[in-house]
Write a protein that holds these residues in place. Structure first.
Motif, PDB file in Angstrom:
ATOM      1  N   ILE A  23      -2.136   4.318   0.090  1.00 45.41           N
ATOM      2  CA  ILE A  23      -1.692   4.847   1.384  1.00 45.41           C
ATOM      3  C   ILE A  23      -1.313   3.654   2.250  1.00 45.41           C
ATOM      4  N   LEU A  24      -0.026   3.494   2.495  1.00 50.99           N
ATOM      5  CA  LEU A  24       0.494   2.373   3.266  1.00 50.99           C
ATOM      6  C   LEU A  24       1.312   2.916   4.431  1.00 50.99           C
ATOM      7  N   LEU A  28       2.531   7.650   1.156  1.00 48.40           N
ATOM      8  CA  LEU A  28       1.934   7.471  -0.154  1.00 48.40           C
ATOM      9  C   LEU A  28       2.897   6.677  -1.029  1.00 48.40           C
ATOM     10  N   SER A  29       2.477   5.497  -1.440  1.00 46.91           N
ATOM     11  CA  SER A  29       3.308   4.671  -2.308  1.00 46.91           C
ATOM     12  C   SER A  29       3.064   5.112  -3.749  1.00 46.91           C
ATOM     13  N   MET A  30       4.088   5.654  -4.380  1.00 39.59           N
ATOM     14  CA  MET A  30       3.963   6.187  -5.737  1.00 39.59           C
ATOM     15  C   MET A  30       4.491   5.208  -6.789  1.00 39.59           C
ATOM     16  N   VAL A  55      -3.659  13.601   1.424  1.00 41.11           N
ATOM     17  CA  VAL A  55      -4.729  12.773   0.884  1.00 41.11           C
ATOM     18  C   VAL A  55      -5.282  11.952   2.037  1.00 41.11           C
ATOM     19  N   VAL A  56      -6.607  11.940   2.135  1.00 41.74           N
ATOM     20  CA  VAL A  56      -7.302  11.269   3.227  1.00 41.74           C
ATOM     21  C   VAL A  56      -8.284  10.291   2.611  1.00 41.74           C
ATOM     22  N   ALA A  57      -8.241   9.046   3.053  1.00 35.65           N
ATOM     23  CA  ALA A  57      -9.164   8.038   2.538  1.00 35.65           C
ATOM     24  C   ALA A  57     -10.585   8.408   2.935  1.00 35.65           C
ATOM     25  N   ALA A  60     -13.077   3.938   3.482  1.00 34.60           N
ATOM     26  CA  ALA A  60     -12.144   2.942   4.024  1.00 34.60           C
ATOM     27  C   ALA A  60     -12.656   2.466   5.367  1.00 34.60           C
ATOM     28  N   ARG A  61     -12.094   1.379   5.830  1.00 37.26           N
ATOM     29  CA  ARG A  61     -12.487   0.834   7.129  1.00 37.26           C
ATOM     30  C   ARG A  61     -11.689   1.462   8.273  1.00 37.26           C
ATOM     31  N   ALA A  62     -10.646   2.214   7.935  1.00 38.07           N
ATOM     32  CA  ALA A  62      -9.825   2.878   8.957  1.00 38.07           C
ATOM     33  C   ALA A  62      -9.362   4.224   8.415  1.00 38.07           C
ATOM     34  N   ALA A  63      -9.051   5.136   9.321  1.00 38.82           N
ATOM     35  CA  ALA A  63      -8.556   6.451   8.921  1.00 38.82           C
ATOM     36  C   ALA A  63      -7.166   6.293   8.316  1.00 38.82           C
ATOM     37  N   LYS A  64      -7.018   6.741   7.070  1.00 34.59           N
ATOM     38  CA  LYS A  64      -5.734   6.665   6.372  1.00 34.59           C
ATOM     39  C   LYS A  64      -5.414   8.043   5.812  1.00 34.59           C
ATOM     40  N   VAL A  65      -4.216   8.518   6.120  1.00 34.31           N
ATOM     41  CA  VAL A  65      -3.784   9.854   5.690  1.00 34.31           C
ATOM     42  C   VAL A  65      -2.339   9.767   5.226  1.00 34.31           C
TER      43      VAL A  65
END
Length: 184
Positions: A23-24, A28-30, A55-57, A60-65
């Motif tokens: 997740i960048l 979503l990097s596929m 997709v939700v991390a 992780a150290r930060a919220a990534k969706v």
């Protein structure tokens, strides 16, 4: 991918695995997903990602969706991710949730539900407690179109920046290389 409980026994059915590191910038990097072999079966197939899943991390150290793109095929989420599947894939609710959860307000709501450990984690139950005001159903397709257009515009702008950077760098290097040869 959570182990035997999720039907993830080793086998010869090749699937790609999405991890939180994929997740960048809310996308979503596929491109470079790892592959694993699983035993194919009904339980395993039930865990395949579908277009417009979120997709939700979870670790992780930060919220990534990120929103799973329409072309996803034979791909599963690693244990570092939670998967949210809406009842109307592609009709706008998933796009709205993605937009909301990646907003400043949404990120703060998700971040507030991480447990404090050496590597913060988010449970499915805690994610389910995030309050979300959903707009009326007739507005969702318009919001989905807006989200898609904004994401496409962002990708194009970032690609233009990359190209501009490469051209300037290469022209400076070529100029110095040419000038240096003339002095020799």
């Amino acid at each position: 991918m959570a182990g035997r409980g999720a039907g993830a026994q080793r086998g010869d059915w090749r699937v790609r695995v999405v991890d939180s590191a994929d997740i960048l910038d809310d996308q979503l990097s596929m491109r470079e997903l790892r592959e694993v072999g699983l035993r194919q079966g009904v339980r395993t197939a039930a865990h395949l990602l579908e277009p417009f899943d979120l997709v939700v991390a979870a670790r992780a150290r930060a919220a990534k969706v990120a929103l799973v793109p329409p072309g996803v095929h034979r791909t599963v989420a690693a244990v570092t991710l939670l998967v949210v599947r809406t009842p109307d894939p592609g009709m706008g609710l998933a796009h709205y949730l993605w937009y909301y959860l990646t907003s400043t307000l949404g990120r703060a709501e998700v971040a507030a539900r991480f447990t404090a450990t050496s590597l913060p984690s988010l449970s499915a139950g805690a994610l389910g407690e995030v309050p979300v005001v959903v707009p009326p159903a007739p507005e969702l397709p318009r919001i989905a179109d807006l989200a898609e257009a904004a994401a496409a515009s962002r990708r194009a702008a970032l690609e233009a920046v990359r190209i501009r950077h490469d051209i300037v760098r290469d022209s400076v290097i070529a100029d110095i290389a040419t000038t240096g040869r003339e002095r020799s």
